[in-house]
Design a protein around this motif. Structure first.
Motif, PDB file in Angstrom:
ATOM      1  N   PRO A 140      10.856 -50.933  -9.468  1.00  0.00           N
ATOM      2  CA  PRO A 140      11.477 -50.632  -8.163  1.00  0.00           C
ATOM      3  C   PRO A 140      12.111 -49.246  -8.147  1.00  0.00           C
ATOM      4  CG  PRO A 140      12.827 -52.176  -9.400  1.00  0.00           C
ATOM      5  CD  PRO A 140      11.553 -51.992 -10.182  1.00  0.00           C
TER       6      PRO A 140
ATOM      7  N   ALA B 110      11.052 -58.061   4.463  1.00  0.00           N
ATOM      8  CA  ALA B 110      10.573 -57.462   5.718  1.00  0.00           C
ATOM      9  C   ALA B 110      10.183 -58.558   6.693  1.00  0.00           C
ATOM     10  CB  ALA B 110       9.363 -56.560   5.448  1.00  0.00           C
TER      11      ALA B 110
ATOM     12  N   TRP C 180      11.435 -56.495  -1.999  1.00  0.00           N
ATOM     13  CA  TRP C 180      11.226 -55.970  -0.652  1.00  0.00           C
ATOM     14  C   TRP C 180      11.265 -57.135   0.316  1.00  0.00           C
ATOM     15  CZ3 TRP C 180      11.769 -51.096   0.334  1.00  0.00           C
ATOM     16  CH2 TRP C 180      11.441 -50.139  -0.618  1.00  0.00           C
TER      17      TRP C 180
ATOM     18  N   THR D 128      10.607 -62.516   1.786  1.00  0.00           N
ATOM     19  CA  THR D 128      10.246 -61.705   0.631  1.00  0.00           C
ATOM     20  C   THR D 128       8.785 -61.290   0.774  1.00  0.00           C
ATOM     21  OG1 THR D 128       9.745 -63.701  -0.614  1.00  0.00           O
ATOM     22  CG2 THR D 128      11.906 -62.739  -0.970  1.00  0.00           C
TER      23      THR D 128
ATOM     24  N   LEU E 170      14.762 -52.933   0.600  1.00  0.00           N
ATOM     25  CA  LEU E 170      14.832 -53.283  -0.814  1.00  0.00           C
ATOM     26  C   LEU E 170      16.217 -53.844  -1.078  1.00  0.00           C
ATOM     27  CD1 LEU E 170      13.353 -53.190  -3.563  1.00  0.00           C
ATOM     28  CD2 LEU E 170      14.477 -50.998  -3.942  1.00  0.00           C
TER      29      LEU E 170
END
Length: 54
Positions: A30, A51, A49, A23, A2
């Protein structure tokens, strides 16, 4: 992860180039507030977030 994001596409691309993260989601509520952009250090408009995409 995050992180804060200013909303600029160039910053999103910079994070992708440096980390291979993209993203994944901008949560409505959040778990933490993020005040600065992960890439440029400007004021963050979103907590996002990031990843790896598999």
């Amino acid at each position: 992860m995050l992180a804060g994001w200013c909303g600029d596409d160039a910053c999103e691309e910079g994070v992708k180039e440096e980390t291979k993260f993209t993203t994944r989601n901008i949560p409505f509520d959040p778990p933490k507030t993020k005040n600065t952009c992960l890439h440029c250090g400007k004021e963050a408009k979103h907590a996002v977030w990031f990843a790896l995409a598999y």
